[in-house]
Design a protein around this motif. Structure first.
Motif, PDB file in Angstrom:
ATOM      1  N   ALA A  45     -10.228 100.644  36.540  1.00 47.95           N
ATOM      2  CA  ALA A  45     -11.268 101.412  35.855  1.00 47.95           C
ATOM      3  C   ALA A  45     -11.170 100.734  34.361  1.00 47.95           C
ATOM      4  O   ALA A  45      -9.824 101.057  33.929  1.00 47.95           O
ATOM      5  N   CYS A  46     -12.265 100.090  34.053  1.00 51.03           N
ATOM      6  CA  CYS A  46     -12.125  99.441  32.760  1.00 51.03           C
ATOM      7  C   CYS A  46     -12.430 100.749  31.601  1.00 51.03           C
ATOM      8  O   CYS A  46     -13.310 101.509  31.674  1.00 51.03           O
ATOM      9  N   ASP A  47     -11.853 100.505  30.343  1.00 51.78           N
ATOM     10  CA  ASP A  47     -12.051 101.406  29.261  1.00 51.78           C
ATOM     11  C   ASP A  47     -12.260 100.473  28.068  1.00 51.78           C
ATOM     12  O   ASP A  47     -12.046  99.141  28.284  1.00 51.78           O
ATOM     13  N   LYS A  48     -12.316 101.088  26.755  1.00 45.47           N
ATOM     14  CA  LYS A  48     -12.514  99.991  25.693  1.00 45.47           C
ATOM     15  C   LYS A  48     -11.271  99.378  25.293  1.00 45.47           C
ATOM     16  O   LYS A  48     -11.238  98.608  24.587  1.00 45.47           O
ATOM     17  N   GLU A 105      -0.547 100.961  36.527  1.00 45.66           N
ATOM     18  CA  GLU A 105      -0.235 100.403  35.245  1.00 45.66           C
ATOM     19  C   GLU A 105      -1.341 100.226  34.486  1.00 45.66           C
ATOM     20  O   GLU A 105      -2.642 100.214  34.873  1.00 45.66           O
ATOM     21  N   ARG A 106      -1.325 100.080  33.014  1.00 44.75           N
ATOM     22  CA  ARG A 106      -2.294  99.604  32.478  1.00 44.75           C
ATOM     23  C   ARG A 106      -2.377  97.975  31.963  1.00 44.75           C
ATOM     24  O   ARG A 106      -1.177  97.687  31.675  1.00 44.75           O
ATOM     25  N   ILE A 107      -3.464  97.472  31.832  1.00 43.02           N
ATOM     26  CA  ILE A 107      -3.574  96.194  31.724  1.00 43.02           C
ATOM     27  C   ILE A 107      -4.711  95.828  30.620  1.00 43.02           C
ATOM     28  O   ILE A 107      -5.573  96.634  30.365  1.00 43.02           O
ATOM     29  N   ASN A 108      -4.490  94.666  29.925  1.00 44.93           N
ATOM     30  CA  ASN A 108      -5.373  94.087  28.980  1.00 44.93           C
ATOM     31  C   ASN A 108      -6.446  93.592  29.713  1.00 44.93           C
ATOM     32  O   ASN A 108      -6.567  93.117  30.979  1.00 44.93           O
ATOM     33  N   LYS A 109      -7.589  93.403  29.168  1.00 40.08           N
ATOM     34  CA  LYS A 109      -8.816  92.937  29.675  1.00 40.08           C
ATOM     35  C   LYS A 109      -8.737  91.619  30.246  1.00 40.08           C
ATOM     36  O   LYS A 109      -9.254  90.885  31.300  1.00 40.08           O
ATOM     37  N   SER A 110      -7.676  90.845  29.429  1.00 40.27           N
ATOM     38  CA  SER A 110      -7.612  89.220  29.790  1.00 40.27           C
ATOM     39  C   SER A 110      -7.023  89.178  31.101  1.00 40.27           C
ATOM     40  O   SER A 110      -6.610  88.368  31.707  1.00 40.27           O
ATOM     41  N   GLU A 111      -6.225  90.279  31.532  1.00 40.40           N
ATOM     42  CA  GLU A 111      -5.344  90.212  32.627  1.00 40.40           C
ATOM     43  C   GLU A 111      -5.981  90.837  33.911  1.00 40.40           C
ATOM     44  O   GLU A 111      -5.023  90.846  35.006  1.00 40.40           O
ATOM     45  N   ILE A 112      -6.912  91.305  34.101  1.00 42.35           N
ATOM     46  CA  ILE A 112      -7.422  92.039  35.044  1.00 42.35           C
ATOM     47  C   ILE A 112      -7.522  91.078  36.180  1.00 42.35           C
ATOM     48  O   ILE A 112      -7.139  91.724  37.107  1.00 42.35           O
ATOM     49  N   VAL A 113      -8.384  90.192  36.219  1.00 43.39           N
ATOM     50  CA  VAL A 113      -8.261  89.159  37.565  1.00 43.39           C
ATOM     51  C   VAL A 113      -6.984  88.826  37.985  1.00 43.39           C
ATOM     52  O   VAL A 113      -6.562  89.118  39.252  1.00 43.39           O
ATOM     53  N   GLU A 114      -5.967  88.484  37.111  1.00 48.21           N
ATOM     54  CA  GLU A 114      -4.625  88.196  37.503  1.00 48.21           C
ATOM     55  C   GLU A 114      -3.731  89.212  38.063  1.00 48.21           C
ATOM     56  O   GLU A 114      -3.150  89.193  39.393  1.00 48.21           O
ATOM     57  N   SER A 115      -4.205  90.266  37.473  1.00 45.12           N
ATOM     58  CA  SER A 115      -3.311  91.703  37.897  1.00 45.12           C
ATOM     59  C   SER A 115      -3.875  92.121  39.429  1.00 45.12           C
ATOM     60  O   SER A 115      -2.951  92.432  40.168  1.00 45.12           O
ATOM     61  N   ILE A 116      -5.182  91.972  39.432  1.00 48.31           N
ATOM     62  CA  ILE A 116      -5.927  92.336  40.880  1.00 48.31           C
ATOM     63  C   ILE A 116      -5.241  91.455  42.058  1.00 48.31           C
ATOM     64  O   ILE A 116      -4.663  91.814  42.927  1.00 48.31           O
ATOM     65  N   ILE A 117      -5.243  90.308  41.738  1.00 54.25           N
ATOM     66  CA  ILE A 117      -4.774  89.129  42.848  1.00 54.25           C
ATOM     67  C   ILE A 117      -3.333  89.367  43.011  1.00 54.25           C
ATOM     68  O   ILE A 117      -2.837  89.284  44.328  1.00 54.25           O
TER      69      ILE A 117
END
Length: 353
Positions: A317-320, A333-345
């Motif tokens: 779930a993305c936030d600002k 965990e909390r992740i940065n926007k740039s890490e979303i794809v990598e973290s999901i995979i």
């Protein structure tokens, strides 16, 4: 919801069971020149990786016929030879070791030549798919049924199947295809009432990736919900790998295939805090070959995002400030926007081991 499937006759295409409650198989067809062995095998390998169960190749000439043994040696799924007009090529394909043939008995050269094809198929114990398309029905049948195109499709298939049965063929699969969705649905419905042979369902010449997938999903979805259909092809004017992916999504959506990653993603609006479309597309692309069944939610804001993400096996779930990742209802965990794809995979791979 439990779908009560029609109790059709069990046949085998290679080692793949068809009918009588067997899992619904996904088929596709190569679009490379069959005589180009390297390109054809490469494409079949891609189809295999995407989840294709059975592959069909066109065999329009002697050059294509001669390379069939080489192609078969290098692939891992059953192969069906698609033949029209020349019964000798049909016989040659069977003798070359294919796992099945697809013919239109009406254009193979008459009953005598058809009986020769049937004899060799019986000897080699391979199935014959009777493929009836609205564009190739005998004129006498079309004239008899006039505007009733559905009736013409059903009668053409009935006559073809009856001929093969009289010749002693005991392994038959049938398709009755139109480019019109309603005609296709009604043709399969009608034939399913008069025959117990397994059905290969699809809309012929369905169209491009977008329109073709929609037309195919409407027709195939309606039939599958009624229990009609033992194998499917989502025919598209596109890379055939897309046909396989569309077929997997269709079967998984109906609960007929508990396999693969289902990506759910919000439709985007002014509240979105990330490019959800790009993220979802990349995740689908990278995980298309994973067999483990799980639901992955990719949500763009804090309104519906956390709730949807909690209900999925894996969700973000993305936030600002970035995104929160959930696994089986709990934030992990909390992740940065740039890490979303990598973290999901990374999480999908972890859970699919």
């Amino acid at each position: 919801m439990i779908i009560n499937r029609n109790n059709t006759i069990r046949i085998y295409v290679g080692n793949v069971p068809i009918g009588a409650g067997a899992p619904i198989s996904i088929q596709s067809m190569t679009n490379t020149p069959t005589q180009d062995v390297v390109s054809t095998v490469k494409q079949i390998h891609r189809l295999e990786e995407a989840g294709c169960d059975i592959v069909r190749v066109g065999v329009p000439d002697i050059k294509s016929l001669h390379v069939l043994p080489r192609i078969k040696e290098e692939i891992h799924i059953p192969i069906i030879a698609d033949i029209h007009f020349d019964y000798k090529i049909a016989i040659g394909a069977i003798e070359a070791g294919v796992d099945g043939i697809r013919i239109n008995p009406g254009n193979i050269g008459g009953p005598k030549k058809l009986s020769e094809v049937a004899r060799v198929a019986i000897e080699r114990q391979i199935p014959i798919r009777v493929g009836v398309n609205l564009g190739s029905i005998k004129k006498v049948i079309l004239k008899r049924f006039g505007p009733d195109k559905v009736g013409a499709l059903i009668e053409s298939a009935r006559q073809s199947v009856s001929m093969l049965e009289d010749m002693g063929v005991k392994s038959i699969k049938v398709s009755l295809k139109s480019s019109d969705v309603i005609e296709t649905i009604n043709a399969y419905r009608g034939f399913a009432k008069i025959s117990a042979w397994p059905l290969h369902i699809g809309v012929t010449e369905a169209g491009t990736l977008f329109s073709g997938a929609i037309r195919s999903s409407v027709a195939l979805g309606a039939l599958l919900l009624e229990g009609i259909g033992d194998t499917i092809r989502v025919s598209l004017s596109a890379d055939p790998v897309r046909e396989v992916i569309a077929g997997k999504i269709l079967l998984e959506s109906l609960g007929l295939k508990n396999e693969g990653i289902r990506v759910i993603a919000c439709p985007m609006c002014a509240r979105a805090n990330a490019d959800i479309a790009s993220i979802a597309s990349e995740v689908e692309e990278v995980t298309s070959g994973i067999k483990t069944h799980m639901i992955v939610a990719i949500m763009g804001c804090v309104v519906n995002g956390p709730g949807e993400a909690r209900q999925a096996d894996i969700g973000v779930a993305c936030d600002k400030d970035g995104a929160v990742m959930f696994a089986h209802g709990k934030p992990i965990e909390r992740i940065n926007k740039s890490e979303i794809v990598e973290s999901i995979i990374k999480q999908i791979e972890k859970e699919s081991k």
